[in-house]
Design an enzyme around this catalytic site. Structure first.
Site, mmCIF file in Angstrom:
data_model
loop_
_atom_site.group_PDB
_atom_site.id
_atom_site.type_symbol
_atom_site.label_atom_id
_atom_site.label_comp_id
_atom_site.label_asym_id
_atom_site.label_seq_id
_atom_site.Cartn_x
_atom_site.Cartn_y
_atom_site.Cartn_z
ATOM 1 N N HIS A 179 -1.366 -3.451 10.191
ATOM 2 C CA HIS A 179 -1.941 -2.554 9.188
ATOM 3 C C HIS A 179 -1.415 -1.143 9.415
ATOM 4 O O HIS A 179 -1.868 -0.425 10.313
ATOM 5 C CB HIS A 179 -3.472 -2.542 9.251
ATOM 6 N N CYS A 180 -0.472 -0.743 8.594
ATOM 7 C CA CYS A 180 0.080 0.607 8.644
ATOM 8 C C CYS A 180 0.588 0.944 7.239
ATOM 9 O O CYS A 180 0.599 0.094 6.355
ATOM 10 C CB CYS A 180 1.191 0.720 9.693
ATOM 11 N N HIS A 181 0.970 2.196 7.049
ATOM 12 C CA HIS A 181 1.353 2.668 5.721
ATOM 13 C C HIS A 181 2.619 3.522 5.796
ATOM 14 O O HIS A 181 2.998 3.999 6.869
ATOM 15 C CB HIS A 181 0.245 3.542 5.115
ATOM 16 N N THR A 241 -3.249 3.920 -1.377
ATOM 17 C CA THR A 241 -3.811 4.222 -2.692
ATOM 18 C C THR A 241 -3.156 5.439 -3.329
ATOM 19 O O THR A 241 -3.131 5.559 -4.555
ATOM 20 C CB THR A 241 -5.330 4.437 -2.611
ATOM 21 N N ARG A 248 -3.761 -5.825 -2.286
ATOM 22 C CA ARG A 248 -4.948 -5.176 -1.751
ATOM 23 C C ARG A 248 -5.909 -4.812 -2.867
ATOM 24 O O ARG A 248 -5.505 -4.235 -3.884
ATOM 25 C CB ARG A 248 -4.552 -3.918 -0.976
ATOM 26 N N ARG A 286 -14.972 6.234 -2.933
ATOM 27 C CA ARG A 286 -14.429 7.593 -2.827
ATOM 28 C C ARG A 286 -12.902 7.598 -2.853
ATOM 29 O O ARG A 286 -12.282 8.650 -2.962
ATOM 30 C CB ARG A 286 -14.936 8.255 -1.547
ATOM 31 N N TYR A 297 -10.832 -4.161 1.017
ATOM 32 C CA TYR A 297 -11.323 -2.968 1.701
ATOM 33 C C TYR A 297 -12.645 -2.584 1.058
ATOM 34 O O TYR A 297 -12.700 -2.238 -0.127
ATOM 35 C CB TYR A 297 -10.309 -1.830 1.596
ATOM 36 N N ASP A 299 -3.207 1.448 11.669
ATOM 37 C CA ASP A 299 -3.585 2.229 10.487
ATOM 38 C C ASP A 299 -2.790 3.534 10.402
ATOM 39 O O ASP A 299 -3.179 4.451 9.677
ATOM 40 C CB ASP A 299 -5.082 2.526 10.426
ATOM 41 N N ASN A 315 -6.981 10.158 5.512
ATOM 42 C CA ASN A 315 -8.352 10.587 5.221
ATOM 43 C C ASN A 315 -9.267 10.688 6.434
ATOM 44 O O ASN A 315 -10.490 10.692 6.275
ATOM 45 C CB ASN A 315 -9.001 9.652 4.168
#
Length: 307
Positions: A34-36, A80, A127, A133, A160, A259, A264
């Site tokens: 899980h990474c971006h 996102t 996803r 939020r 999520y 992550d 955020n």
């Protein structure tokens, strides 16, 4: 696009530069599941409808972290802030040379040709984000339609959501015709007991359905810390009982990820080397560590390599 459009969200925490070398040596073949990647915005503009504008975090930065931590492969999850434009994700997958898989965001009207293109690039899931939020609420019919579209490809759905919302979402999740992967243990309230009724409901949901769980993001879930900074090798003690319980009860259906670059976060940015050192606290034997870091992600993302 104006300068205002690309201005970083006020108070945004940049990712940790110069992470420590982990004391825990990852087993060969370990996967950061899980990474971006964010942008770079000049090359891959962020979505106009995004709820935040991050600091750039390129594929080159991600691969440098991968090599520094001793990770072998990555699963890159569409952020996102990029909406349903998966260009940055696909670019990173191509650059990884087979050492990455992807989780995309697609809309119900996605073409078959686009799904094939994503699959060939290495995408293996989509996803669905229910954290209010971060995204506008998506109609369940649209998400159901996406799940039906990707099921023939053998993809899964990454979910999520926050723990308090599971009772309202559980039956919908169970109806989806694909395997499910839950991000960050469904964001439990770690001020409550890991043996309490709320987390027990989550564990029952996992047991009753085809669900995998990411025991990731202690830095996001913690209330009392201590943070993974300044050499702290016993970080996020309040999260450990939850993650350890999931790993022990579902050893063959757990995944781990950094992550990175930690979008955020509000109060601190963790040292990713110390996040690796968190792993032995939640996967307490070599067998559990190998399942969590190597065997499980291979079965889900590189099944063709599993004999």
């Amino acid at each position: 696009m104006t300068d205002h459009d690309t201005a970083v969200t006020p108070g945004w925490l940049d990712w940790y530069r110069g992470p420590s070398t982990p004391a825990f040596v990852l087993p060969p073949g370990a996967v950061d599941a899980h990474c971006h990647v964010f942008g770079p915005a000049a090359e891959f503009p962020f979505a106009p409808e995004r709820k935040y504008t991050p600091v750039d975090a390129s594929k080159h930065d991600l691969f440098a972290l991968r090599d520094h931590l001793g990770v072998d492969r990555n699963v890159i999850v569409q952020a996102t802030c990029h909406g349903a434009d998966n260009s940055a994700l696909v670019d990173a997958l191509h650059a990884a040379g087979g050492r990455a898989r992807g989780v995309a965001t697609v809309r119900p009207d996605v073409t078959d040709a686009e799904l094939r293109r994503l699959h060939e690039a290495g995408v293996r899931g989509v996803r669905f984000n229910f954290v209010r939020r971060l995204v506008d609420a998506a109609p369940r019919e649209a998400l159901e339609a996406v799940a039906r579209r990707v099921a023939p490809l053998g993809w899964h759905v990454v979910l999520y959501f926050e723990a308090a919302d599971l009772p309202d979402l559980e039956s919908f999740f169970a109806s989806l015709p694909v395997p499910l992967v839950v991000d960050h243990m469904g964001r439990p309230d770690v001020t409550r007991s890991a043996d309490g009724p709320e987390f027990a409901r989550f564990l029952r949901f996992v047991a009753a359905n085809h669900v995998w769980v990411k025991v990731s993001c202690p830095e996001r879930l913690t209330v009392s810390g201590p943070p993974a900074l300044d050499g702290e090798r016993h970080a996020y003690r309040d999260v450990v009982p939850f993650a350890r319980k999931v790993v022990e009860e579902f050893t063959d259906r757990t995944l781990w990820g950094t992550d990175w670059p930690h979008p955020n976060l509000k109060n601190h940015m963790p040292d990713d080397g110390l996040l690796v050192d968190h792993i032995p606290h939640i996967a307490t034997t070599a067998a559990r560590q190998r399942a969590l870091l190597v065997d499980n992600p291979l079965r889900l993302y590189w099944p063709e390599e599993v004999r």
